[in-house]
Design a protein around this motif. Structure first.
Motif, PDB file in Angstrom:
ATOM      1  N   THR A   6      19.071 -65.734  56.739  1.00 51.42           N
ATOM      2  CA  THR A   6      19.464 -67.114  57.011  1.00 51.42           C
ATOM      3  C   THR A   6      18.238 -67.986  57.258  1.00 51.42           C
ATOM      4  OG1 THR A   6      21.527 -66.363  57.995  1.00 51.42           O
ATOM      5  CG2 THR A   6      20.816 -68.602  58.547  1.00 51.42           C
TER       6      THR A   6
ATOM      7  N   ASP B 230      25.622 -66.416  68.955  1.00 47.85           N
ATOM      8  CA  ASP B 230      25.823 -66.770  67.550  1.00 47.85           C
ATOM      9  C   ASP B 230      24.720 -66.218  66.644  1.00 47.85           C
ATOM     10  OD1 ASP B 230      27.222 -67.796  65.448  1.00 47.85           O
ATOM     11  OD2 ASP B 230      26.312 -69.782  65.568  1.00 47.85           O
TER      12      ASP B 230
ATOM     13  N   ARG C 163      26.221 -56.767  62.553  1.00 50.94           N
ATOM     14  CA  ARG C 163      27.675 -56.929  62.416  1.00 50.94           C
ATOM     15  C   ARG C 163      28.265 -55.749  61.647  1.00 50.94           C
ATOM     16  NH1 ARG C 163      27.543 -63.097  60.325  1.00 50.94           N
ATOM     17  NH2 ARG C 163      27.060 -64.072  62.317  1.00 50.94           N
TER      18      ARG C 163
ATOM     19  N   ASP D  41      19.791 -57.685  56.854  1.00 53.89           N
ATOM     20  CA  ASP D  41      19.926 -59.115  57.136  1.00 53.89           C
ATOM     21  C   ASP D  41      18.819 -59.642  58.028  1.00 53.89           C
ATOM     22  OD1 ASP D  41      22.231 -59.350  55.644  1.00 53.89           O
ATOM     23  OD2 ASP D  41      23.541 -58.863  57.331  1.00 53.89           O
TER      24      ASP D  41
ATOM     25  N   PHE E 128      28.737 -63.199  69.559  1.00 58.41           N
ATOM     26  CA  PHE E 128      29.387 -64.518  69.508  1.00 58.41           C
ATOM     27  C   PHE E 128      28.746 -65.496  70.482  1.00 58.41           C
ATOM     28  CE2 PHE E 128      32.557 -62.038  67.317  1.00 58.41           C
ATOM     29  CZ  PHE E 128      32.955 -62.908  66.318  1.00 58.41           C
TER      30      PHE E 128
ATOM     31  N   ILE F  66      29.570 -56.954  70.970  1.00 55.28           N
ATOM     32  CA  ILE F  66      30.264 -57.891  70.069  1.00 55.28           C
ATOM     33  C   ILE F  66      30.370 -59.269  70.734  1.00 55.28           C
ATOM     34  CG2 ILE F  66      32.397 -58.357  68.785  1.00 55.28           C
ATOM     35  CD1 ILE F  66      32.878 -55.376  68.572  1.00 55.28           C
ATOM     36  N   THR F  67      30.669 -59.251  72.027  1.00 55.90           N
ATOM     37  CA  THR F  67      30.731 -60.524  72.757  1.00 55.90           C
ATOM     38  C   THR F  67      29.384 -61.256  72.687  1.00 55.90           C
ATOM     39  OG1 THR F  67      32.288 -59.481  74.272  1.00 55.90           O
ATOM     40  CG2 THR F  67      31.367 -61.594  74.959  1.00 55.90           C
TER      41      THR F  67
END
Lengths: 208, 208
Positions: free
Chosen positions: B192, B104, B123, B172, B101, B97-98
């Motif tokens: 994205t 990103d 996620r 995704d 971030f 999870i770190t």
């Protein structure tokens, strides 16, 4: 490039009567064949019509590309927006995560008692909260992205503007709010919805 | 409609040297002007080039609509793919999870010692794991989506195919793997990235 009315009429005639000779097209339009020469040559060169020697003109079924930009980009948010999923401010983190799976969405819109938008909760917000070792019974109001820091859009905006806003602000979802307000939600627009829109239109063009 | 390679070349020549006469365009291509007559007439009739008497050809600045479909959809995954972020199978949930971030990103690609793809961690996978009350020191191998259940794509595929694959499988991100393999990762393609590609191209067309 935009076809003239006469060119569009020729396309319709060929579609209905193919194969049809240039003379017969001219007859249906009460024109002479030389008058149509430029139109027929343009339609053939652009691939809309096929000219078969001794047979006549045939409709190739090819797309009239000029409409593509409009279909893709200048359509309104209103035309493609989807319903939002709402939660209350006192919903627990754990229930919010459950809702994400129940409704299979990437973000939840947090509303107050008057159903006005007060914040957004994304998968990223929820993971950040997990990382911060938050208890899973704290209310979402503690971890959500809060108004006025939520980027919204109105239904009159174009898909291009919506996509550009998502891209510039690096968010996954935009609440669609009534024009003149910034908290009266009528739907949402997401990266997924926009990508699907482009892909669906692309598949249609390819199938033509 | 699809412009030929020669027609595309003519457009580039006119863009670079406008105004330029038909003779000079022919000279640059080592061809005779009669050879180019059909091409120049098509480009003029479709409005891509303007023919000014006694001046020469000018690029009209009009969208080359026929090229829009190509630019948007038939470009290759190779042209727009982005680097992937890798983690090992024994990485803890918390560290994964770190990493999400830190880098990103929306998903992490799990590789074995030979750097071969063994799974994906999104996620959504991480949130599902949180919901299941997993301890945050368990290895990602426990919760990741595992090969062969990971949908991959090769760099030779078109953007339309990539987008359609993302849409159909409701994922995704797609690992881009070398053709003929299904685990040698060379990049990734995401919703994205594809949405940004469409929006960036739309902005370019609008600015023309």
């Amino acid at each position: 490039m935009e076809f003239s009315d006469r060119q569009k009429l020729i396309i319709e005639i060929v579609k209905a009567h193919e194969p049809i000779t240039g003379d017969n097209i001219a007859a249906k339009l009460n024109l002479t064949k030389p008058t149509l020469r430029n139109d027929l040559s343009l339609l053939t060169m652009t691939g809309v019509l096929d000219a078969r020697p001794k047979v006549g003109y045939i409709y190739s079924g090819q797309t009239i590309e000029p409409l593509l930009f409009e279909k893709l980009y200048t359509k309104k948010v209103d035309d493609i927006m989807i319903p939002a999923v709402f939660i209350k401010q006192d919903t627990s983190l754990k229930n919010a995560i459950t809702d994400l799976f129940m409704y299979d969405v990437g973000s939840l819109y947090v509303v107050n008692k008057d159903k006005k938008l007060v914040g957004i909760l994304s998968r990223k917000d929820l993971l950040r909260s997990v990382l911060a070792n938050n208890e899973d019974d704290i209310p979402v109001a503690v971890v959500m992205s809060r108004m006025p820091n939520v980027i919204t859009i109105t239904p009159e905006e174009t898909i291009l503007t919506a996509g550009n806003t998502l891209m510039q602000h690096q968010v996954d979802s935009l609440p669609v709010v009534e024009k003149g307000t910034n908290d009266k939600i009528i739907g949402k627009i997401t990266k997924t919805r926009i990508m699907n829109h482009f892909i669906e239109e692309g598949i249609k063009v390819k199938a033509q």
